[in-house]
Scaffold this active site. Structure first.
Site, mmCIF file in Angstrom:
data_model
loop_
_atom_site.group_PDB
_atom_site.id
_atom_site.type_symbol
_atom_site.label_atom_id
_atom_site.label_comp_id
_atom_site.label_asym_id
_atom_site.label_seq_id
_atom_site.Cartn_x
_atom_site.Cartn_y
_atom_site.Cartn_z
ATOM 1 N N HIS A 237 9.877 7.033 8.691
ATOM 2 C CA HIS A 237 10.390 7.573 7.526
ATOM 3 C C HIS A 237 12.136 7.670 7.749
ATOM 4 C CE1 HIS A 237 6.498 8.162 5.036
ATOM 5 N NE2 HIS A 237 6.753 6.878 5.596
ATOM 6 N N CYS B 239 5.313 9.790 1.289
ATOM 7 C CA CYS B 239 3.968 10.550 1.170
ATOM 8 C C CYS B 239 3.789 11.414 0.091
ATOM 9 C CB CYS B 239 3.658 11.291 2.384
ATOM 10 S SG CYS B 239 2.038 11.882 2.442
ATOM 11 N N HIS C 63 5.483 4.405 12.746
ATOM 12 C CA HIS C 63 5.603 4.381 11.054
ATOM 13 C C HIS C 63 6.782 5.352 10.975
ATOM 14 C CE1 HIS C 63 3.601 3.876 7.250
ATOM 15 N NE2 HIS C 63 4.494 4.973 7.161
ATOM 16 N N ASN D 145 10.028 5.002 3.326
ATOM 17 C CA ASN D 145 9.521 4.303 4.400
ATOM 18 C C ASN D 145 10.669 3.579 4.852
ATOM 19 O OD1 ASN D 145 6.905 4.570 4.593
ATOM 20 N ND2 ASN D 145 6.736 3.719 2.650
ATOM 21 N N ARG E 33 0.916 -1.266 -0.085
ATOM 22 C CA ARG E 33 -0.042 0.051 0.003
ATOM 23 C C ARG E 33 0.819 1.256 -0.176
ATOM 24 N NH1 ARG E 33 -0.389 4.537 2.878
ATOM 25 N NH2 ARG E 33 -0.367 3.506 4.710
ATOM 26 N N ASP E 34 1.567 1.433 1.028
ATOM 27 C CA ASP E 34 2.134 2.927 1.196
ATOM 28 C C ASP E 34 3.498 2.659 0.375
ATOM 29 O OD1 ASP E 34 3.329 5.140 2.292
ATOM 30 O OD2 ASP E 34 3.691 4.344 4.182
HETATM 31 MG MG MG Z 1 4.978 5.478 4.917
#
Ligand code: MG
Length: 303
Positions: free
Chosen positions: A211, A242, A209, A251, A17-18
């Site tokens: 980065h 993002c 989460h 990420n 997803r990300d």
């Molecule tokens: Mg992320």
């Protein structure tokens, strides 16, 4: 030093997803499923597989229904998908996911750019999503972005983050994933932030989460581990960032996180060799070398 490390950590994989939401090329549904299968084979217990945001905003994930439909009925690993609103939830609910994730920002400007709503309006929109998920027995994870800082507003106060996190937990979120959206956090800041949050929130309701935009993701994770955090988000090979945060990239790579955790004697259930195979596949699908450093080292050592 390191007197209170957890014995086990849950690695929450967000790559499909990300990671893929930021890729320029459209990866076909069968190829996405191959990647998800490779991540599952590596032992990742939770995988966020797609996003039900409007396909016009995130064209790479326009096939969300097809991906989730193909995974329907599989209970292990646990699959989740991002859901921006009730319309996204309608699309997600059709396929029997056990869990969905909602998202908002701790800062007004980033929230406005990312979801086109004020924070107050976002809470209002979430009420129906949480109520319908509760009725359907679906767990809700809540992402909070810009926790370590906002690309538009700069500093975000820990008290502000605490307020947002408590509100989301009160609405029914089982877990808050704290996002360093622009990858600016450093360890002392992380300690101050988490100490503030942990005064009112148990550690097992928080995830990190991070980065790795500036190379500080793992250092911040170590602070989280020491303070009792046991869920960390990561993306295979370090794919993604993002789209609405200028300069945000990278990420935290799943291989980097797992390598470090295993070296510290913390179990994850992930097989690093099988994870490297997933990372290799991710690289071949996106057609470039991904930024994860343990992945590069593991591939080099295989050759
Ligand atoms: Mg992320």
């Amino acid at each position: 030093m390191f007197t209170s490390l957890p014995a086990h950590v849950r690695v929450y994989e967000v790559g499909p997803r990300d990671g893929l939401q930021n890729e320029k090329v459209f990866i076909s549904t069968p190829d996405k499923l191959r990647l998800i299968d490779a991540l599952a084979a590596a032992g990742l217990s939770t995988i966020e597989v797609t996003s039900f945001v409007n396909p016009r905003w995130i064209p790479p994930l326009a096939d969300a229904e097809h991906v989730v439909a193909a995974l329907a009925g599989r209970t292990s690993p646990r699959f989740s998908a991002l859901v921006p609103n009730e319309r996204g939830l309608d699309r997600a609910l059709a396929h029997g996911l056990p869990e969905v994730a909602v998202f908002m920002s701790a800062s007004e400007s980033h929230n406005a750019k990312n979801v086109n709503k004020s924070i107050a309006e976002t809470y209002l929109a979430f009420e129906a999503v949480f109520a319908r998920c509760a009725a359907a027995g679906i767990a809700v994870r809540a992402y909070v972005s810009t926790v370590w800082g906002c690309p538009y507003e700069g500093h975000v106060s820990p008290d502000r983050v605490l307020e947002v996190a408590l509100r989301l937990l009160d609405m029914g979120a089982y877990e808050i994933s704290l996002g360093d959206t622009i990858g600016i956090g450093t360890p002392r800041q992380t300690a101050t932030l988490l100490e503030t949050l942990l005064t009112d929130i148990p550690a097992n309701r928080l995830a990190m989460h991070m980065h790795d935009t500036r190379g500080t993701a793992l250092a911040n994770c170590v602070v989280g581990l020491e303070l009792g955090i046991t869920t960390f988000d990561a993306s295979v090979g370090g794919m993604g960032g993002c789209p609405y945060a200028p300069g945000a990239s990278g990420n935290l790579a799943t291989e980097d996180l797992v390598y470090m955790l295993h070296g510290m004697g913390i179990s994850t259930g992930v097989d690093l060799v099988a994870l490297t195979a997933a990372g290799r596949l991710a690289q071949s699908l996106v057609g470039r070398t991904l930024p994860g450093r343990a992945l590069a080292a593991l591939i080099a050592s295989e050759n």
